[in-house]
Design a protein around this motif. Structure first.
Motif, PDB file in Angstrom:
ATOM      1  N   LEU A 156       0.349   6.555   5.639  1.00 30.79           N
ATOM      2  CA  LEU A 156       0.053   5.430   4.800  1.00 30.79           C
ATOM      3  C   LEU A 156       0.414   4.118   5.739  1.00 30.79           C
ATOM      4  CD1 LEU A 156      -0.909   6.565   1.526  1.00 30.79           C
ATOM      5  CD2 LEU A 156      -3.068   6.388   2.907  1.00 30.79           C
ATOM      6  N   ALA A 157       1.592   3.801   5.856  1.00 31.08           N
ATOM      7  CA  ALA A 157       2.469   2.923   5.518  1.00 31.08           C
ATOM      8  C   ALA A 157       1.490   2.800   7.717  1.00 31.08           C
ATOM      9  CB  ALA A 157       3.840   2.619   5.944  1.00 31.08           C
ATOM     10  N   GLN A 158       1.841   3.798   8.250  1.00 30.53           N
ATOM     11  CA  GLN A 158       2.160   4.256   9.719  1.00 30.53           C
ATOM     12  C   GLN A 158       0.293   3.396   9.795  1.00 30.53           C
ATOM     13  OE1 GLN A 158       3.788   3.978  12.235  1.00 30.53           O
ATOM     14  NE2 GLN A 158       2.125   3.743  13.032  1.00 30.53           N
ATOM     15  N   ILE A 162       0.495  -1.275   0.149  1.00 32.05           N
ATOM     16  CA  ILE A 162       0.078   0.069   0.070  1.00 32.05           C
ATOM     17  C   ILE A 162       0.935   1.566  -0.145  1.00 32.05           C
ATOM     18  CG2 ILE A 162      -1.665   1.063   1.608  1.00 32.05           C
ATOM     19  CD1 ILE A 162      -2.842  -1.739   2.263  1.00 32.05           C
ATOM     20  N   ALA A 163       2.061   1.199   1.123  1.00 27.79           N
ATOM     21  CA  ALA A 163       3.101   2.871   0.772  1.00 27.79           C
ATOM     22  C   ALA A 163       3.538   2.758  -0.441  1.00 27.79           C
ATOM     23  CB  ALA A 163       3.656   2.154   1.690  1.00 27.79           C
ATOM     24  N   VAL A 192     -11.899  -5.868   5.342  1.00 23.64           N
ATOM     25  CA  VAL A 192     -10.945  -6.142   6.106  1.00 23.64           C
ATOM     26  C   VAL A 192      -9.948  -7.182   4.587  1.00 23.64           C
ATOM     27  CG1 VAL A 192     -10.997  -6.599   7.890  1.00 23.64           C
ATOM     28  CG2 VAL A 192     -11.642  -8.573   6.609  1.00 23.64           C
ATOM     29  N   LEU A 193      -8.789  -6.680   4.536  1.00 26.01           N
ATOM     30  CA  LEU A 193      -8.166  -8.180   3.689  1.00 26.01           C
ATOM     31  C   LEU A 193      -7.513  -8.968   4.494  1.00 26.01           C
ATOM     32  CD1 LEU A 193      -5.853  -4.759   2.325  1.00 26.01           C
ATOM     33  CD2 LEU A 193      -7.365  -5.197   1.212  1.00 26.01           C
ATOM     34  N   ASP A 199     -10.376   0.632   4.456  1.00 27.65           N
ATOM     35  CA  ASP A 199     -11.122   2.064   3.790  1.00 27.65           C
ATOM     36  C   ASP A 199     -11.020   2.292   2.270  1.00 27.65           C
ATOM     37  OD1 ASP A 199      -8.639   3.837   3.150  1.00 27.65           O
ATOM     38  OD2 ASP A 199      -9.382   4.952   5.482  1.00 27.65           O
ATOM     39  N   GLU A 200     -12.279   3.114   2.206  1.00 29.31           N
ATOM     40  CA  GLU A 200     -12.208   3.421   0.463  1.00 29.31           C
ATOM     41  C   GLU A 200     -10.528   3.361  -0.477  1.00 29.31           C
ATOM     42  OE1 GLU A 200     -14.660   6.296  -1.346  1.00 29.31           O
ATOM     43  OE2 GLU A 200     -16.154   4.999  -0.920  1.00 29.31           O
ATOM     44  N   GLU A 201      -9.861   4.513   0.232  1.00 29.79           N
ATOM     45  CA  GLU A 201      -8.049   4.714  -0.418  1.00 29.79           C
ATOM     46  C   GLU A 201      -7.283   3.646  -0.249  1.00 29.79           C
ATOM     47  OE1 GLU A 201      -5.553   7.906  -0.523  1.00 29.79           O
ATOM     48  OE2 GLU A 201      -6.068   7.879   1.522  1.00 29.79           O
ATOM     49  N   LEU A 202      -7.182   3.369   1.311  1.00 24.52           N
ATOM     50  CA  LEU A 202      -6.631   2.095   1.013  1.00 24.52           C
ATOM     51  C   LEU A 202      -6.897   0.857   0.286  1.00 24.52           C
ATOM     52  CD1 LEU A 202      -5.798   1.263   5.201  1.00 24.52           C
ATOM     53  CD2 LEU A 202      -4.557   2.810   3.843  1.00 24.52           C
TER      54      LEU A 202
END
Length: 330
Positions: A176-178, A159-160, A252-253, A310-313
């Motif tokens: 985002l990584a955090q 994701i990062a 969830v992933l 969420d939608e962004e992740l």
């Protein structure tokens, strides 16, 4: 123990030579133990660097490429890489936009990445760091102060990496990584011990007919040992352990990860049981990844990692990636 190696002393170098031969899209520095995407540094892009002991492949070297890591530093088997490797990697991928170090929470990794960050900054490279500590099994381990970094490392790097590929600035990529780390939890189970090339035998004693609940990726003890359980029972235990600390109304992933010696036939069966438990707990699954991604040499067993998205992740997870160990959308 029978192993497909020459001698224990050259096992990492031999593997790197094979990686270089198989993946010309990578620059593999065998002597200095650094794996870099061949087009690095990418202009205008934040660089992502991770690394750790060898024996967990495809983590991390298998995740170097567009949409994920820019470089990885492999240490000796189950041994942290050294700061010089990390500094070389940072210099190789820095485009002037800074570099994010993604660090699993093991004492050697933390100390060496901290030292490397200071050295790289002395050379003019802006560094940010994110610590991955997703394992719910134990608080302190043989290798850690605090929780271990395990399967969530893949989610953080993917994701990062997608955010960096889109041109996000260093502070946003780090945030985002955090967020991904804080939204992820993992739990692992061992059915057998692993064998390091140097030792040539099992690294710990796990009697026939028993399993280790909450094992670490170096074979560190978990919560308890029990008589062998069914896939159904293991899924109940592992998913409930994760959900105790990851309350979520979001999708969830799911990562159903093999420890290295568990066949896909068994992993897919276990994935079905994980989905059953999540359905019973009314947890919505966005995507599921099944396979050997964060391994422990030849250990039989599996781990479950859930990441609340969420939608962004979710969008960043689905973004294209092209690495040796993970690829889609390309």
């Amino acid at each position: 123990m029978k192993m497909l190696i020459n001698v224990a002393e050259t096992v990492v170098a031999d593997a790197l030579r094979g990686m270089a031969a198989a993946h010309p899209e990578l620059t593999v520095d065998i002597e200095n133990r650094v794996i870099v995407r061949r087009d690095a540094p990418v202009a205008g892009k934040v660089g992502l660097v991770s690394g750790g002991g060898s024996g967990h492949e495809p983590l991390h070297g298998g995740f170097v490429g567009p949409g994920m890591l820019d470089a990885a530093c492999p240490g000796e088997v189950f041994t942290s890489p050294v700061p010089d490797q990390m500094v070389r990697a940072a210099a190789a991928v820095d485009s002037g936009k800074g570099v994010l170090f993604i660090v699993k929470n093991y004492t050697g990794d933390v100390l060496n990445f901290d030292m490397a960050a200071e050295l790289a900054e002395d050379e003019g490279v802006q560094i940010a760091k994110v610590l991955v500590n997703d394992d719910v099994a134990v608080t302190d381990s043989l290798y850690t102060a605090g929780r271990r970094g395990t399967g969530a490392t893949l989610f953080v790097e993917k994701i990062a990496g997608a955010a960096a590929e889109e041109g996000a600035p260093l502070d946003r990529v780090a945030a985002l990584a955090q967020q991904v780390n804080e939204s992820s939890r993992s739990f692992g189970v061992a059915l057998s011990a692993c064998t390091t090339p140097a030792k040539g035998g099992p690294t710990f004693d796990l009697p026939a007919g028993e399993l280790e609940l909450g094992v670490g990726i170096h074979g560190e003890p978990g919560r308890e040992r029990r008589a062998m359980m069914t896939s159904h029972e293991i899924a109940d235990f592992a998913v409930d352990a994760v959900l105790e600390e990851l309350r979520t109304d979001n999708p969830v992933l799911v990562l159903v990860n093999g420890m290295g010696a568990t066949p896909l036939l068994e992993l897919y069966g276990f994935a079905a049981e994980v989905h059953r438990v999540l359905g019973e707990r009314e947890v919505v699954v966005a995507h599921t990844l099944v396979g050997n991604y964060v391994t422990s040499l030849d250990m039989a067993g599996a781990s479950v990692t859930l990441c609340r998205v969420d939608e962004e992740l979710l969008r960043l997870w689905n973004a294209p990636v092209r690495t040796a160990g993970l690829r889609w959308g390309c």
